[in-house]
Design a protein around this motif. Structure first.
Motif, PDB file in Angstrom:
ATOM      1  N   ARG A 126      24.092  80.766   7.831  1.00 46.70           N
ATOM      2  CA  ARG A 126      22.999  80.320   8.679  1.00 46.70           C
ATOM      3  C   ARG A 126      21.678  80.914   8.179  1.00 46.70           C
ATOM      4  O   ARG A 126      21.640  81.713   7.240  1.00 46.70           O
ATOM      5  N   GLN A 128      19.544  83.160   9.155  1.00 46.98           N
ATOM      6  CA  GLN A 128      19.381  84.614   9.068  1.00 46.98           C
ATOM      7  C   GLN A 128      20.076  85.177   7.834  1.00 46.98           C
ATOM      8  O   GLN A 128      19.533  86.043   7.130  1.00 46.98           O
ATOM      9  N   GLU A 129      21.292  84.670   7.557  1.00 49.06           N
ATOM     10  CA  GLU A 129      22.041  85.156   6.403  1.00 49.06           C
ATOM     11  C   GLU A 129      21.409  84.672   5.100  1.00 49.06           C
ATOM     12  O   GLU A 129      21.339  85.420   4.111  1.00 49.06           O
ATOM     13  N   ALA A 131      18.320  84.098   4.670  1.00 47.73           N
ATOM     14  CA  ALA A 131      17.096  84.881   4.491  1.00 47.73           C
ATOM     15  C   ALA A 131      17.389  86.193   3.776  1.00 47.73           C
ATOM     16  O   ALA A 131      16.601  86.649   2.924  1.00 47.73           O
ATOM     17  N   GLN A 132      18.523  86.819   4.107  1.00 51.63           N
ATOM     18  CA  GLN A 132      18.894  88.064   3.434  1.00 51.63           C
ATOM     19  C   GLN A 132      19.183  87.825   1.959  1.00 51.63           C
ATOM     20  O   GLN A 132      18.794  88.626   1.099  1.00 51.63           O
ATOM     21  N   GLU A 151      18.425  74.697   7.271  1.00 52.22           N
ATOM     22  CA  GLU A 151      18.354  76.143   7.461  1.00 52.22           C
ATOM     23  C   GLU A 151      17.799  76.842   6.228  1.00 52.22           C
ATOM     24  O   GLU A 151      17.163  77.901   6.350  1.00 52.22           O
ATOM     25  N   GLU A 154      14.099  76.762   6.469  1.00 51.14           N
ATOM     26  CA  GLU A 154      13.562  77.723   7.437  1.00 51.14           C
ATOM     27  C   GLU A 154      13.183  79.049   6.795  1.00 51.14           C
ATOM     28  O   GLU A 154      12.314  79.759   7.304  1.00 51.14           O
ATOM     29  N   VAL A 155      13.841  79.388   5.698  1.00 46.48           N
ATOM     30  CA  VAL A 155      13.703  80.754   5.180  1.00 46.48           C
ATOM     31  C   VAL A 155      13.028  80.826   3.820  1.00 46.48           C
ATOM     32  O   VAL A 155      12.858  81.913   3.274  1.00 46.48           O
TER      33      VAL A 155
END
Length: 545
Positions: A126, A128-129, A131-132, A151, A154-155
């Motif tokens: 997802r 958040q992941e 993005a990392q 997704e 988004e990042v």
């Protein structure tokens, strides 16, 4: 020949740990006598064309089978898109996001041919992941399957090329030449950044060289014994290095083909084996158990080799597969840090219950917490070294994984007098109860040997008297059969199978299959939450013993 890097962008090279923190690398095996300059994509893909394999089947999905020539031409066109349209230079990172499919494989080869570094991500990640991953790897461009781009968008503000019916990548690739000369990379130039599949914290990212991608195939070849006419299948995603090796590198090293699953899950894999008469399968113990339990069960008789890795293989699963399919599962332990399997055994060399012996070119040993060797039969920390070693990207955890030239995998093992390695537990899966060390997998194996149990997961939960107690989460073959009486029966069965002090004092019956990672591993950290997810969230805790 020159070993000078081809990387213009030195981001990965500069992010590697200092030389004194690297493990010892040994390439003394004749299998590993590679030239100092090689591009893994050129070896695997261009080499296939040079050997006359162009019209052989290579990658299939659904009713669509690509030949080696199809993959070669598509990879070349995508590589041209990367270089000409996105100005990718050697050493840039390219993020890949998609399910297992020929387009995904062609894109991966394109990245390597362009001299860039592939960052392959799980489709289930997802925002958040992702993005990392982006923060760690700093990709210059993303190549993404249609439907998975939202997704990622988004990042990252960087460009994303999308393949699929409405995507722009195929149209751009169609304008390019079908020929592309692979960048002349050094064998030790980074080709792949592999993210660990951990469930918490910032992911660790391991860098692997072009040479490493050949090593994994050549080291495992004497055990796998793959043939050009083999049909490979598997369940792991290609972002999981177990899947990358077993479904792309290994078959292409011998000119075989792979059929990818259109849907996830053991049922889809079993149906694919039956439909395509697959001969080689790469999957997890959980998936093999689930395929055997299907009613009606698809015809799996075409399989001649089956490899199990990604999680510990219970002896009960090995014996069930052998009894029902006539196959001796090839067990293996590998890691993202070391790219693929490094201990295994096949055929008559298998000792049921043991993982096996080190592959050609690898060494393994068992150490205590102070890095002292332990005697045969005593448990300790597994350490290995060989042709591939851990090289974390910009990560202080390098000094934990690599100590005194050895790679410490985080597994507890024993080694017998004959050099066979026997899995005990992950180091963080050891349960200390009333002063006893109890390995969760050993309790799981005992529970799985009971005919009513389909899946079992074991963790330690806090207890005021014993510090921790063994807590088992059980998914039954017939979930409606869960009763307190059956919980007691399972406890008695465990006591009769292994040392009585190891039995699960708490049992939670789970109406649904146990939680797993995208790579198919049991998520022990998620087990405690299952009491909130099942109608049978009642603990059967017995006093005494």
């Amino acid at each position: 020949m020159s070993t000078e890097t081809a990387h213009v962008d030195r981001f990965v090279l500069n992010g590697l740990p200092p030389a004194e923190q690297w493990p010892e690398i040994t390439l003394s095996e004749p299998l590993f006598l590679y030239p100092s300059r090689l591009n893994a994509a050129a070896v695997l893909l261009d080499g296939a064309i040079a050997q006359g394999w162009g019209q052989r089947p290579c990658m299939g999905l659904g009713d669509d089978m690509w030949t080696y020539a199809d993959v070669y031409h598509c990879a070349n066109r995508i590589a041209a898109v990367l270089v000409e349209d996105y100005e990718i230079v050697p050493g840039n990172r390219v993020l890949l996001r998609g399910a297992n499919a020929p387009w995904m494989v062609a894109a991966w080869f394109a990245v390597l041919k362009a001299g860039a570094v592939a960052v392959t991500t799980m489709p289930l990640l997802r925002a958040q992941e992702l993005a990392q991953v982006c923060a760690k790897c700093d990709p210059s461009v993303g190549l993404c399957a249609q439907g998975l781009e939202a997704e990622l968008q988004e990042v990252t503000d960087g460009p994303i090329a999308i393949w699929g019916p409405a995507g722009d990548l195929a149209a751009a690739a169609a304008t390019k030449s079908a020929e592309f000369t692979a960048i002349d990379t050094a064998a030790t130039d980074p080709a792949l950044l592999a993210c660990t599949s951990g469930t918490t914290g910032v992911p660790k990212v391991a860098a692997h060289f072009h040479r490493d991608l050949l090593v994994i195939a050549d080291a495992f070849a004497p055990l796998l014994k793959a043939l050009p006419d083999d049909v490979f299948v598997g369940s792991p995603p290609l972002a999981f290095t177990f899947g990358l090796g077993g479904e792309v590198v290994f078959p292409m090293r011998v000119g075989a083909c792979t059929w990818f699953c259109e849907e996830p899950g053991p049922a889809a894999l079993a149906n694919l084996i039956a439909e395509r008469r697959a001969t080689v399968c790469f999957s997890s113990p959980t998936a093999y158990r689930a395929m055997l339990a299907l009613e009606p069960r698809p015809d799996l008789s075409s399989l001649r080799r089956a490899v199990s890795a990604g999680e510990w293989l219970p002896r009960a699963t090995f014996e069930q597969v052998q009894a029902e399919l006539g196959l001796r599962l090839i067990d293996g332990i590998g890691s993202t840090e070391l790219l693929h399997i490094f201990i295994s055994a096949s055929d008559d060399d298998i000792r049921p219950g043991a993982t096996g012996k080190p592959l050609p070119g690898w060494e393994a040993a068992i150490f205590d917490k102070d890095c002292n060797p332990v005697p045969p039969g005593e448990p300790g920390r597994l350490a290995v070294k060989g042709p591939i070693g851990c090289r974390y990207l910009n990560d202080a955890r390098q000094s934990t994984y690599v100590q005194n030239g050895w790679n410490f995998t985080g597994d507890v093992y024993t080694c017998d007098a004959d050099g066979y390695f026997w899995y005990q537990a992950r180091a963080d899966d050891m349960i200390v109860s009333s002063g006893y060390n109890i390995a969760a997998p050993e309790v799981e194996e005992a529970l799985l040997s009971h005919g009513a149990v389909a899946e079992a997961g074991v963790i330690g939960t806090p207890d005021t008297e014993r510090g921790m107690v063994v807590h088992a989460f059980v998914h039954l073959c017939d979930p409606s059969a869960a009763t307190e009486a059956l919980a007691g029966e399972l406890q008695d069965h465990t006591k009769a199978t292994i040392a009585p002090y190891k039995y699960p004092r708490r049992i939670t019956f789970c109406a649904e299959p146990l939680p797993k990672t995208p790579t198919g591993k049991l998520q022990r950290r998620a087990l405690a939450k299952l009491t909130e997810l099942t109608e049978l969230a009642e603990l059967a805790e017995l006093a005494g013993a």
